[in-house]
Design an enzyme around this catalytic site. Sequence first.
Site, PDB file in Angstrom:
ATOM      1  N   SER A 164       0.843  -1.197   0.000  1.00  9.59           N
ATOM      2  CA  SER A 164       0.000   0.000   0.000  1.00  9.59           C
ATOM      3  C   SER A 164       0.876   1.243   0.000  1.00  9.59           C
ATOM      4  O   SER A 164       2.098   1.163  -0.008  1.00  9.59           O
ATOM      5  CB  SER A 164      -0.905   0.011   1.236  1.00  9.59           C
ATOM      6  OG  SER A 164      -0.120   0.366   2.368  1.00  9.59           O
ATOM      7  N   LYS A 165       0.234   2.374   0.052  1.00  6.69           N
ATOM      8  CA  LYS A 165       0.923   3.665   0.062  1.00  6.69           C
ATOM      9  C   LYS A 165       1.900   3.771   1.230  1.00  6.69           C
ATOM     10  O   LYS A 165       2.928   4.423   1.137  1.00  6.69           O
ATOM     11  CB  LYS A 165      -0.115   4.800   0.160  1.00  6.69           C
ATOM     12  CG  LYS A 165      -0.414   5.451  -1.184  1.00  6.69           C
ATOM     13  CD  LYS A 165      -0.720   6.914  -1.004  1.00  6.69           C
ATOM     14  CE  LYS A 165      -0.228   7.843  -2.043  1.00  6.69           C
ATOM     15  NZ  LYS A 165      -0.163   7.740  -3.383  1.00  6.69           N
ATOM     16  N   ARG A 166       1.525   3.112   2.330  1.00  4.12           N
ATOM     17  CA  ARG A 166       2.383   3.125   3.517  1.00  4.12           C
ATOM     18  C   ARG A 166       3.810   2.675   3.198  1.00  4.12           C
ATOM     19  O   ARG A 166       4.766   3.074   3.833  1.00  4.12           O
ATOM     20  CB  ARG A 166       1.834   2.136   4.553  1.00  4.12           C
ATOM     21  CG  ARG A 166       0.994   2.727   5.632  1.00  4.12           C
ATOM     22  CD  ARG A 166       0.600   1.624   6.614  1.00  4.12           C
ATOM     23  NE  ARG A 166       0.112   0.430   5.939  1.00  4.12           N
ATOM     24  CZ  ARG A 166       0.642  -0.773   6.067  1.00  4.12           C
ATOM     25  NH1 ARG A 166       1.670  -0.978   6.843  1.00  4.12           N
ATOM     26  NH2 ARG A 166       0.129  -1.810   5.422  1.00  4.12           N
ATOM     27  N   GLY A 182       5.398   3.266   0.617  1.00  4.68           N
ATOM     28  CA  GLY A 182       6.032   4.150  -0.356  1.00  4.68           C
ATOM     29  C   GLY A 182       5.662   3.777  -1.784  1.00  4.68           C
ATOM     30  O   GLY A 182       6.225   4.302  -2.730  1.00  4.68           O
TER      31      GLY A 182
END
Length: 462
Positions: free
Chosen positions: A229-231, A233
């Site tokens: 996910s975006k977490r 990066g």
Amino acid sequence: MKEVRVRFAPSPTGYLHVGGARTALYNWLFARNRGGKFLLRIENTDVKRSSKEMEEYIKEAMLWLGLNWDEDIVYQLDRLEIYRKYANELIEKGLAYYCYTPPEELNKEGGGVECFEVNPDEYRDKPLAIKFRVPNEGTTEFDDIIRGHITFQNKDHGDFVIVRSDGIPTYNFAVVVDDHYMGITHVIRGEDHIPNTPKQILVYRAFGWDVPEFAHLPMILGPDKKRLSKRHGATSVLEYRDIGILPEALFNFLALLGWSPGDNREIVPKEEMIKLFDLKRVGKRAAVFDLDKLYWINSEYIRMKSDEELYELALPFVEKAGLVKTEADREKFRKVVPLLKERVKLLRDFVDLSEYFFRDVESYDEKGVKKHFKAGVEERLKLLVERLEKLDRFDEKSIEEVVRSLADELGVSAAKIIHPTRLAVTGRTFGPGLFELMAVLGKDECIKRLKHAIKWLEERKS
Ligand code: GLU
């Protein structure tokens, strides 16, 4: 041998992310390796969530990555008539049937009653869906190129809708009609689609069509082994472009998310990947997305660029940041690029790392001040200014000579002059070679900055 034909079939409901990009890339590599065709199909039947904007984004991202498609794009929404025609064919064969869901059941929590089989003549003006009849017994099996043999029990599926009452086909039906129409020989997609595959195979068989081969790609996880996910990066493809990842670096990185050329190489040129790519070498285990690795690969590709290429690539970043504005700035930036080439991971890093070439030094790094602006340093800097002022040629070599001979005369190490000078002219404690960067800054600018630092030091004392 039959021509290989593969496709990437995104739904234009969101940006192109790492997972989708890797799927597209493996299809592309496979097609290029086999001298086949790579096709693009836009699965835009989810009218509410699809948009032209997302479609454009996906195409732009694919082309930026170098994933060009070989034939006209196929749009599912253009093909509603065709799905309907084929669904009718199945009804005629008794392999599908009309069904009706009473409106009061439609939005019921928990799903309401199922769509039940009806005689269409009796439900003439009611919205009817079409369901595919799944046999109650037996198995549906296939040999996945990556996962091996997979068996599903037919009784586990239950009949499924193939055309909804609004005339829109469901994914599992449209995908078969389209893959058949497009002559797809290999379906390469994410492993989340494995449960859909037996349903699709049943539809192929119902029509008597050839079933393509399947290759289901492993998932991509973050370094913490959780779903990417975006977490972690991970962002959309064009966001990587916008921070200064090179397309060939992202290409290389994505290709290695699940596949390897058979040795431990991390940098593999595209041409070689095309030669070596093989679905049999794609692992079953989830691939781990590591942003640091992407940045490292990017820095390697940056170094492979010529100075001139890199200048052209980096210029938009420093211009956008407002650092480089004039022709003179551009000429200076041309000289800055080779100095920073070994130090940047992203093209965007040129902005921060080259700032002091274009802007006055407004403050000095605090730790640097403690370490390098010690008692007596002004005297050294003053002497340096005197000597630099006398230089006719202000190049790397003559600056170095001045610094080293001054150090000798004062009986101190060259570092005792180099570090404070760097802090004075750049505000920082690290960067490219001091003499090179001073030569690029120019004599007047260096002297101005040294004098400014001397004044700053004197004011601090009093
Ligand atoms: N539109 C589907 C998706 O984005 C395509 C899946 C397939 O390749 O069959 O997941």
